[in-house]
Scaffold this motif. Structure first.
Motif, PDB file in Angstrom:
ATOM      1  N   ARG A  28       0.828  -1.216   0.000  1.00 49.75           N
ATOM      2  CA  ARG A  28       0.000   0.000   0.000  1.00 49.75           C
ATOM      3  C   ARG A  28       0.859   1.261   0.000  1.00 49.75           C
ATOM      4  NH1 ARG A  28      -4.681  -1.520   4.453  1.00 49.75           N
ATOM      5  NH2 ARG A  28      -5.255  -3.488   3.497  1.00 49.75           N
ATOM      6  N   CYS A  29       1.902   1.268   0.787  1.00 54.09           N
ATOM      7  CA  CYS A  29       2.762   2.451   0.876  1.00 54.09           C
ATOM      8  C   CYS A  29       3.422   2.726  -0.471  1.00 54.09           C
ATOM      9  CB  CYS A  29       3.803   2.258   1.972  1.00 54.09           C
ATOM     10  SG  CYS A  29       4.773   0.747   1.797  1.00 54.09           S
ATOM     11  N   PHE A  30       3.847   1.676  -1.124  1.00 53.43           N
ATOM     12  CA  PHE A  30       4.503   1.804  -2.427  1.00 53.43           C
ATOM     13  C   PHE A  30       3.563   2.464  -3.443  1.00 53.43           C
ATOM     14  CE2 PHE A  30       5.549   0.114  -6.616  1.00 53.43           C
ATOM     15  CZ  PHE A  30       6.905   0.370  -6.689  1.00 53.43           C
ATOM     16  N   LYS A  31       2.303   2.056  -3.398  1.00 54.46           N
ATOM     17  CA  LYS A  31       1.339   2.561  -4.384  1.00 54.46           C
ATOM     18  C   LYS A  31       1.066   4.045  -4.217  1.00 54.46           C
ATOM     19  CE  LYS A  31      -0.986  -1.839  -5.105  1.00 54.46           C
ATOM     20  NZ  LYS A  31      -2.075  -2.691  -4.608  1.00 54.46           N
ATOM     21  N   VAL A  32       1.127   4.551  -3.003  1.00 50.16           N
ATOM     22  CA  VAL A  32       0.796   5.972  -2.816  1.00 50.16           C
ATOM     23  C   VAL A  32       2.019   6.874  -2.913  1.00 50.16           C
ATOM     24  CG1 VAL A  32      -1.223   5.461  -1.399  1.00 50.16           C
ATOM     25  CG2 VAL A  32       0.973   5.903  -0.289  1.00 50.16           C
ATOM     26  N   GLY A  76       8.638  13.704   2.576  1.00 50.45           N
ATOM     27  CA  GLY A  76       7.994  13.785   3.891  1.00 50.45           C
ATOM     28  C   GLY A  76       6.516  14.091   3.856  1.00 50.45           C
ATOM     29  N   CYS A  77       5.823  13.628   2.817  1.00 48.44           N
ATOM     30  CA  CYS A  77       4.403  13.955   2.685  1.00 48.44           C
ATOM     31  C   CYS A  77       3.525  13.194   3.672  1.00 48.44           C
ATOM     32  CB  CYS A  77       3.928  13.678   1.261  1.00 48.44           C
ATOM     33  SG  CYS A  77       3.931  11.926   0.806  1.00 48.44           S
ATOM     34  N   GLY A  78       3.979  12.025   4.098  1.00 46.57           N
ATOM     35  CA  GLY A  78       3.230  11.237   5.083  1.00 46.57           C
ATOM     36  C   GLY A  78       2.183  10.316   4.494  1.00 46.57           C
ATOM     37  N   ALA A  79       2.040  10.298   3.165  1.00 42.51           N
ATOM     38  CA  ALA A  79       1.002   9.461   2.554  1.00 42.51           C
ATOM     39  C   ALA A  79       1.194   7.990   2.892  1.00 42.51           C
ATOM     40  CB  ALA A  79       1.019   9.654   1.037  1.00 42.51           C
ATOM     41  N   CYS A  80       2.416   7.527   2.887  1.00 42.25           N
ATOM     42  CA  CYS A  80       2.679   6.107   3.165  1.00 42.25           C
ATOM     43  C   CYS A  80       2.288   5.741   4.590  1.00 42.25           C
ATOM     44  CB  CYS A  80       4.143   5.774   2.916  1.00 42.25           C
ATOM     45  SG  CYS A  80       5.292   6.840   3.808  1.00 42.25           S
ATOM     46  N   SER A  81       2.475   6.655   5.503  1.00 42.81           N
ATOM     47  CA  SER A  81       2.124   6.405   6.896  1.00 42.81           C
ATOM     48  C   SER A  81       0.621   6.223   7.050  1.00 42.81           C
ATOM     49  CB  SER A  81       2.612   7.580   7.741  1.00 42.81           C
ATOM     50  OG  SER A  81       2.063   7.560   9.010  1.00 42.81           O
ATOM     51  N   ARG A  82      -0.133   7.003   6.311  1.00 45.17           N
ATOM     52  CA  ARG A  82      -1.592   6.963   6.463  1.00 45.17           C
ATOM     53  C   ARG A  82      -2.196   5.666   5.947  1.00 45.17           C
ATOM     54  NH1 ARG A  82      -0.870  12.511   5.641  1.00 45.17           N
ATOM     55  NH2 ARG A  82      -1.036  12.395   3.387  1.00 45.17           N
ATOM     56  N   GLN A  89       6.226   1.915  10.091  1.00 41.13           N
ATOM     57  CA  GLN A  89       7.136   2.913   9.525  1.00 41.13           C
ATOM     58  C   GLN A  89       7.531   3.943  10.578  1.00 41.13           C
ATOM     59  OE1 GLN A  89       4.936   4.627   6.316  1.00 41.13           O
ATOM     60  NE2 GLN A  89       4.862   2.740   5.142  1.00 41.13           N
ATOM     61  N   THR A  90       8.747   4.445  10.451  1.00 41.96           N
ATOM     62  CA  THR A  90       9.213   5.542  11.297  1.00 41.96           C
ATOM     63  C   THR A  90       9.360   6.784  10.432  1.00 41.96           C
ATOM     64  OG1 THR A  90      10.433   4.025  12.712  1.00 41.96           O
ATOM     65  CG2 THR A  90      11.066   6.343  12.812  1.00 41.96           C
TER      66      THR A  90
END
Ligand code: SF4
Ligand code: SF4
Length: 100
Positions: A28-32, A76-82, A89-90
């Motif tokens: 999921r993180c990769f896709k965003v 540093g957009c944070g999309a992957c974290s969401r 993730q850190t």
């Protein structure tokens, strides 16, 4: 000091680590991510990272895991974290990284 387009305060939080023991390799993180920061890898029986091309039947790994590939590309957009379902993730605020 960082701002958004309208001048509101905004501090990027860069992806600095992915906990491979928690990551389920869902992708999921990769896709965003638009910045080619991460890369999906396989993990074999010996807990070693191996290539993962996407054709699971031909490959010799027991699970997949996301790894940092080009950490310096992160904005540093944070999309992957969401979108991460495992909170593995850190992210570190830009100010904290600059002070380190
Ligand atoms: S914070 Fe944004 S740019 Fe950085 S890895 Fe995550 S999605 Fe990509
Ligand atoms: S979203 Fe989270 S669990 Fe899924 S691949 Fe990325 S880091 Fe791993």
């Amino acid at each position: 000091m960082f701002t958004t387009r309208d001048g509101s305060p905004w501090e990027p939080a860069y992806l600095t680590a992915i906990d491979g023991s928690k990551c389920i390799g869902c992708g999921r993180c990769f896709k965003v991510c638009a910045r080619d920061v991460m890369h999906l890898m396989g993990v074999n029986d010996d807990d070693e990272l191996v290539a993962c091309s996407g054709d699971d039947e031909d490959e010799e790994f027991v699970r997949k895991v996301m790894v940092l590939h080009q950490a310096g590309n992160c904005i540093g957009c944070g999309a992957c974290s969401r979108v991460c379902p495992k909170a593995c993730q850190t992210h570190v605020p830009a100010g904290a990284l600059a002070a380190a």
